[in-house]
Design a protein around this motif. Sequence first.
Motif, PDB file in Angstrom:
ATOM      1  N   ASN A  32       9.061 -24.759  10.837  1.00 51.56           N
ATOM      2  CA  ASN A  32       9.578 -23.457  10.417  1.00 51.56           C
ATOM      3  C   ASN A  32       8.455 -22.430  10.277  1.00 51.56           C
ATOM      4  O   ASN A  32       8.612 -21.268  10.659  1.00 51.56           O
ATOM      5  CB  ASN A  32      10.347 -23.583   9.111  1.00 51.56           C
ATOM      6  CG  ASN A  32      11.712 -24.210   9.299  1.00 51.56           C
ATOM      7  OD1 ASN A  32      12.251 -24.205  10.399  1.00 51.56           O
ATOM      8  ND2 ASN A  32      12.282 -24.744   8.248  1.00 51.56           N
ATOM      9  N   PHE A  44      16.710 -28.746  15.361  1.00 52.15           N
ATOM     10  CA  PHE A  44      16.974 -28.349  13.987  1.00 52.15           C
ATOM     11  C   PHE A  44      17.740 -29.426  13.228  1.00 52.15           C
ATOM     12  O   PHE A  44      17.588 -29.564  12.015  1.00 52.15           O
ATOM     13  CB  PHE A  44      17.743 -27.030  13.967  1.00 52.15           C
ATOM     14  CG  PHE A  44      16.929 -25.863  14.481  1.00 52.15           C
ATOM     15  CD1 PHE A  44      15.550 -25.926  14.522  1.00 52.15           C
ATOM     16  CD2 PHE A  44      17.543 -24.707  14.932  1.00 52.15           C
ATOM     17  CE1 PHE A  44      14.800 -24.880  14.993  1.00 52.15           C
ATOM     18  CE2 PHE A  44      16.804 -23.647  15.406  1.00 52.15           C
ATOM     19  CZ  PHE A  44      15.417 -23.735  15.446  1.00 52.15           C
ATOM     20  N   ARG A  77       7.417 -21.461  13.767  1.00 52.12           N
ATOM     21  CA  ARG A  77       8.392 -20.560  14.374  1.00 52.12           C
ATOM     22  C   ARG A  77       8.200 -19.134  13.871  1.00 52.12           C
ATOM     23  O   ARG A  77       8.215 -18.179  14.655  1.00 52.12           O
ATOM     24  CB  ARG A  77       9.820 -21.018  14.052  1.00 52.12           C
ATOM     25  CG  ARG A  77      10.286 -22.238  14.817  1.00 52.12           C
ATOM     26  CD  ARG A  77      11.675 -22.653  14.356  1.00 52.12           C
ATOM     27  NE  ARG A  77      12.614 -21.550  14.443  1.00 52.12           N
ATOM     28  CZ  ARG A  77      13.415 -21.153  13.446  1.00 52.12           C
ATOM     29  NH1 ARG A  77      13.371 -21.751  12.279  1.00 52.12           N
ATOM     30  NH2 ARG A  77      14.249 -20.157  13.639  1.00 52.12           N
ATOM     31  N   ALA A  78       8.032 -18.997  12.554  1.00 48.62           N
ATOM     32  CA  ALA A  78       7.899 -17.660  11.970  1.00 48.62           C
ATOM     33  C   ALA A  78       6.651 -16.953  12.479  1.00 48.62           C
ATOM     34  O   ALA A  78       6.710 -15.790  12.910  1.00 48.62           O
ATOM     35  CB  ALA A  78       7.867 -17.767  10.444  1.00 48.62           C
ATOM     36  N   ARG A  83       9.600 -30.377   8.908  1.00 46.40           N
ATOM     37  CA  ARG A  83      10.448 -29.186   8.919  1.00 46.40           C
ATOM     38  C   ARG A  83       9.673 -27.961   8.426  1.00 46.40           C
ATOM     39  O   ARG A  83       9.786 -26.864   8.989  1.00 46.40           O
ATOM     40  CB  ARG A  83      11.697 -29.406   8.067  1.00 46.40           C
ATOM     41  CG  ARG A  83      12.652 -28.212   8.091  1.00 46.40           C
ATOM     42  CD  ARG A  83      13.950 -28.497   7.374  1.00 46.40           C
ATOM     43  NE  ARG A  83      13.766 -28.639   5.939  1.00 46.40           N
ATOM     44  CZ  ARG A  83      13.961 -29.750   5.262  1.00 46.40           C
ATOM     45  NH1 ARG A  83      14.318 -30.856   5.891  1.00 46.40           N
ATOM     46  NH2 ARG A  83      13.781 -29.792   3.961  1.00 46.40           N
ATOM     47  N   VAL A  84       8.874 -28.145   7.362  1.00 43.16           N
ATOM     48  CA  VAL A  84       8.060 -27.038   6.833  1.00 43.16           C
ATOM     49  C   VAL A  84       7.099 -26.541   7.903  1.00 43.16           C
ATOM     50  O   VAL A  84       6.946 -25.331   8.121  1.00 43.16           O
ATOM     51  CB  VAL A  84       7.294 -27.488   5.580  1.00 43.16           C
ATOM     52  CG1 VAL A  84       6.291 -26.413   5.159  1.00 43.16           C
ATOM     53  CG2 VAL A  84       8.261 -27.775   4.434  1.00 43.16           C
ATOM     54  N   GLN A 117      15.858 -32.166   9.812  1.00 41.03           N
ATOM     55  CA  GLN A 117      16.464 -32.353   8.498  1.00 41.03           C
ATOM     56  C   GLN A 117      16.071 -33.701   7.904  1.00 41.03           C
ATOM     57  O   GLN A 117      16.060 -33.858   6.676  1.00 41.03           O
ATOM     58  CB  GLN A 117      17.999 -32.252   8.597  1.00 41.03           C
ATOM     59  CG  GLN A 117      18.510 -30.927   9.132  1.00 41.03           C
ATOM     60  CD  GLN A 117      17.945 -29.730   8.389  1.00 41.03           C
ATOM     61  OE1 GLN A 117      17.948 -29.680   7.167  1.00 41.03           O
ATOM     62  NE2 GLN A 117      17.449 -28.762   9.154  1.00 41.03           N
ATOM     63  N   TYR A 146      15.086 -17.756  17.834  1.00 40.00           N
ATOM     64  CA  TYR A 146      16.456 -17.268  17.927  1.00 40.00           C
ATOM     65  C   TYR A 146      16.525 -15.907  18.620  1.00 40.00           C
ATOM     66  O   TYR A 146      17.501 -15.603  19.297  1.00 40.00           O
ATOM     67  CB  TYR A 146      17.064 -17.141  16.522  1.00 40.00           C
ATOM     68  CG  TYR A 146      17.639 -18.420  15.991  1.00 40.00           C
ATOM     69  CD1 TYR A 146      18.805 -18.958  16.524  1.00 40.00           C
ATOM     70  CD2 TYR A 146      17.017 -19.118  14.956  1.00 40.00           C
ATOM     71  CE1 TYR A 146      19.344 -20.141  16.042  1.00 40.00           C
ATOM     72  CE2 TYR A 146      17.547 -20.300  14.470  1.00 40.00           C
ATOM     73  CZ  TYR A 146      18.716 -20.795  15.014  1.00 40.00           C
ATOM     74  OH  TYR A 146      19.248 -21.971  14.545  1.00 40.00           O
ATOM     75  N   ARG A 181      17.676 -26.697  21.178  1.00 45.57           N
ATOM     76  CA  ARG A 181      17.314 -26.097  19.903  1.00 45.57           C
ATOM     77  C   ARG A 181      18.121 -26.718  18.766  1.00 45.57           C
ATOM     78  O   ARG A 181      17.600 -27.024  17.689  1.00 45.57           O
ATOM     79  CB  ARG A 181      17.562 -24.586  19.962  1.00 45.57           C
ATOM     80  CG  ARG A 181      17.264 -23.854  18.666  1.00 45.57           C
ATOM     81  CD  ARG A 181      17.835 -22.449  18.705  1.00 45.57           C
ATOM     82  NE  ARG A 181      17.182 -21.623  19.698  1.00 45.57           N
ATOM     83  CZ  ARG A 181      17.703 -20.478  20.157  1.00 45.57           C
ATOM     84  NH1 ARG A 181      18.894 -20.083  19.732  1.00 45.57           N
ATOM     85  NH2 ARG A 181      17.048 -19.762  21.040  1.00 45.57           N
TER      86      ARG A 181
END
Length: 244
Positions: free
Chosen positions: A114, A100, A117-118, A110-111, A104, A71, A96
């Motif tokens: 994410n 996302f 990404r972090a 998803r885990v 879902q 982001y 993007r």
Amino acid sequence: RGPGRLPRYFSSRSNKFRFAVYKNLTRQLYVPQELVEDEVRLVIIANQGVVGSDGRIFTSGMAMNKDFFLYNEELREAGTKSFRALNYVELEALSREDLFHLVQDFPTERVYINAFRALFAILRKVRAIATAKRRVSSVFVKDPSKAAFNVDDLGECYAAVKRSGGDLALCAEPLRDNYELVQAAVADRPEALAFASSRLRGDAALAQVAIARAGDKKWRDDVLPHLEEPLKSLVEKLSGIKEF
């Protein structure tokens, strides 16, 4: 289509998830010299086309904008946000928002996405800090005499740490859980993270400061061994991914 078209963080996931990603790809055709403006999408060259971006050439099957899921635009790679078609090019794209929405339906994936990404953002920030112009370190004069001070006083400890060039071991153990004090220490001496509290050794922001100060060649020896889990394992895993 083979899974090699997708970046590593997709191609290593389940077949069902990768198939869902392929189903969400959209296709567009561009003529020679047409400018391809990025709309925050992952872009893959689908045909035998050739694309130029910031002096680099991308050919069939290659992916661009691999950091599209970030982001913070400042962390995205410069020079890959627009392209120019060098011949007739057919591009596959994943936005993007579509990604996302897609994850879902895949809680396990998803885990992973994410977490990726972090940590990807953390290492991008670390790289930016490491390449930025550092302030002249001589602003803080080191005192080799190590004059006596109150090891339980935060103000005196902070001054002593700066004088000693980041020697956090000089301070009482309870103070080593103070974020500002530890940050000042690792900014001068990244290996000082070893003397911080376990809570702060697991702090991603402090790890970022220490890794940036240690540099690309030394952070694995000076910083990585002192990180707490799960941050240590995540950083190890991410640093081992050569293709983003």
